[in-house]
Design a protein around this motif. Structure first.
Motif, mmCIF file in Angstrom:
data_model
loop_
_atom_site.group_PDB
_atom_site.id
_atom_site.type_symbol
_atom_site.label_atom_id
_atom_site.label_comp_id
_atom_site.label_asym_id
_atom_site.label_seq_id
_atom_site.Cartn_x
_atom_site.Cartn_y
_atom_site.Cartn_z
ATOM 1 N N VAL A 45 -92.252 10.877 -32.758
ATOM 2 C CA VAL A 45 -90.963 10.247 -32.463
ATOM 3 C C VAL A 45 -90.895 8.993 -31.452
ATOM 4 O O VAL A 45 -90.126 8.192 -31.905
ATOM 5 C CB VAL A 45 -89.940 11.534 -31.971
ATOM 6 C CG1 VAL A 45 -88.611 10.722 -31.350
ATOM 7 C CG2 VAL A 45 -89.747 12.655 -32.797
ATOM 8 N N GLU A 46 -91.672 9.192 -30.475
ATOM 9 C CA GLU A 46 -91.358 8.006 -29.503
ATOM 10 C C GLU A 46 -92.278 6.708 -30.196
ATOM 11 O O GLU A 46 -91.672 5.868 -30.153
ATOM 12 C CB GLU A 46 -92.250 8.453 -28.022
ATOM 13 C CG GLU A 46 -91.535 9.483 -27.471
ATOM 14 C CD GLU A 46 -90.040 9.489 -27.145
ATOM 15 O OE1 GLU A 46 -89.804 7.977 -26.896
ATOM 16 O OE2 GLU A 46 -89.401 10.084 -26.781
ATOM 17 N N PHE A 57 -84.068 9.353 -38.871
ATOM 18 C CA PHE A 57 -84.622 10.630 -38.912
ATOM 19 C C PHE A 57 -83.658 11.241 -39.891
ATOM 20 O O PHE A 57 -82.236 11.434 -39.521
ATOM 21 C CB PHE A 57 -84.887 11.291 -37.742
ATOM 22 C CG PHE A 57 -85.809 10.726 -36.854
ATOM 23 C CD1 PHE A 57 -87.172 11.185 -37.108
ATOM 24 C CD2 PHE A 57 -85.446 9.771 -35.976
ATOM 25 C CE1 PHE A 57 -88.281 10.384 -36.107
ATOM 26 C CE2 PHE A 57 -86.470 9.006 -34.958
ATOM 27 C CZ PHE A 57 -87.661 9.779 -35.328
ATOM 28 N N SER A 58 -83.917 11.827 -41.104
ATOM 29 C CA SER A 58 -83.187 12.123 -42.245
ATOM 30 C C SER A 58 -83.548 13.440 -43.012
ATOM 31 O O SER A 58 -84.633 13.820 -42.434
ATOM 32 C CB SER A 58 -82.943 11.120 -43.109
ATOM 33 O OG SER A 58 -82.655 11.437 -44.454
ATOM 34 N N LEU A 99 -85.872 16.213 -31.181
ATOM 35 C CA LEU A 99 -84.593 14.857 -31.225
ATOM 36 C C LEU A 99 -83.515 15.661 -30.461
ATOM 37 O O LEU A 99 -82.732 14.777 -29.817
ATOM 38 C CB LEU A 99 -84.344 14.581 -32.507
ATOM 39 C CG LEU A 99 -85.367 13.711 -33.356
ATOM 40 C CD1 LEU A 99 -85.004 13.560 -34.652
ATOM 41 C CD2 LEU A 99 -85.382 12.254 -32.477
ATOM 42 N N TYR A 100 -83.206 16.831 -30.503
ATOM 43 C CA TYR A 100 -82.193 17.736 -30.007
ATOM 44 C C TYR A 100 -82.405 17.463 -28.488
ATOM 45 O O TYR A 100 -81.581 17.302 -27.626
ATOM 46 C CB TYR A 100 -82.166 19.035 -30.369
ATOM 47 C CG TYR A 100 -80.868 19.813 -29.781
ATOM 48 C CD1 TYR A 100 -79.576 19.383 -29.639
ATOM 49 C CD2 TYR A 100 -81.396 20.898 -28.991
ATOM 50 C CE1 TYR A 100 -78.560 20.091 -28.953
ATOM 51 C CE2 TYR A 100 -80.514 21.644 -28.167
ATOM 52 C CZ TYR A 100 -79.088 21.282 -28.132
ATOM 53 O OH TYR A 100 -78.237 21.909 -27.475
ATOM 54 N N ASN A 110 -80.287 10.990 -37.662
ATOM 55 C CA ASN A 110 -80.314 10.532 -36.070
ATOM 56 C C ASN A 110 -80.866 9.080 -36.034
ATOM 57 O O ASN A 110 -82.019 8.922 -36.570
ATOM 58 C CB ASN A 110 -81.276 11.629 -35.536
ATOM 59 C CG ASN A 110 -80.801 11.625 -34.089
ATOM 60 O OD1 ASN A 110 -80.591 10.780 -33.349
ATOM 61 N ND2 ASN A 110 -81.083 13.030 -33.410
ATOM 62 N N VAL A 111 -80.136 7.985 -36.032
ATOM 63 C CA VAL A 111 -80.403 6.737 -35.745
ATOM 64 C C VAL A 111 -80.757 6.096 -34.590
ATOM 65 O O VAL A 111 -79.923 6.360 -33.711
ATOM 66 C CB VAL A 111 -78.970 5.828 -36.508
ATOM 67 C CG1 VAL A 111 -79.755 4.586 -36.949
ATOM 68 C CG2 VAL A 111 -79.049 6.669 -38.104
#
Length: 139
Positions: A45-46, A57-58, A99-100, A110-111
């Motif tokens: 993610v980072e 993130f889709s 991400l949460y 999540n953009v």
């Protein structure tokens, strides 16, 4: 240093306690498989956020995600949006959990643009209408 401390204490402690102290100290430096997975998910993610102008993130089937991807394709065709389809990845659920923790947003899309969290579909549409999206992409 730890071995010197352990030696100093072991002469004064019962054998079972000094053994437990040494085992706890030694194992704490080795991450468990769950910790390694969490670390690698965090790294995915980072790195995605740091290495891409646009990171989305889709989920491939999500209508809100499709709406955001269509917005970027139509309005910013020259900008490469890197898309992570979480439903097509083995670590997708773990990425969504991370991400949460990172953003407080449980849903997709999540953009992120230029390392800044934009949010989901409604947030992204509002940012576009307000000119923020264009300004961030041009930055």
């Amino acid at each position: 240093m730890i071995s010197r401390l352990a030696s100093a204490f072991s002469s004064r402690l019962p054998t079972s306690l000094s053994f437990a102290l040494l085992c706890t100290t030694a194992s704490s430096s080795n991450p468990s498989p769950a910790q390694l997975q969490k670390m690698s998910v965090k790294q995915v993610v980072e790195d995605a956020i740091a290495d891409n102008k646009v990171a989305i993130f889709s989920k491939s089937w999500c209508p809100y995600c499709k709406k955001v991807k269509a917005l970027f394709n139509a309005e910013f065709p020259d900008v490469k949006a890197t898309i992570y389809e979480l439903d097509e990845r083995e670590d997708g659920a773990a990425i969504q959990d991370y991400l949460y923790q990172k953003t407080g947003q449980r849903t997709v899309p999540n953009v992120f643009i230029n390392k800044e969290h934009i949010g989901g579909s409604d947030d992204t549409a509002a940012a576009f209408k307000g000119g923020k999206l264009t300004a961030l992409i041009k930055a």
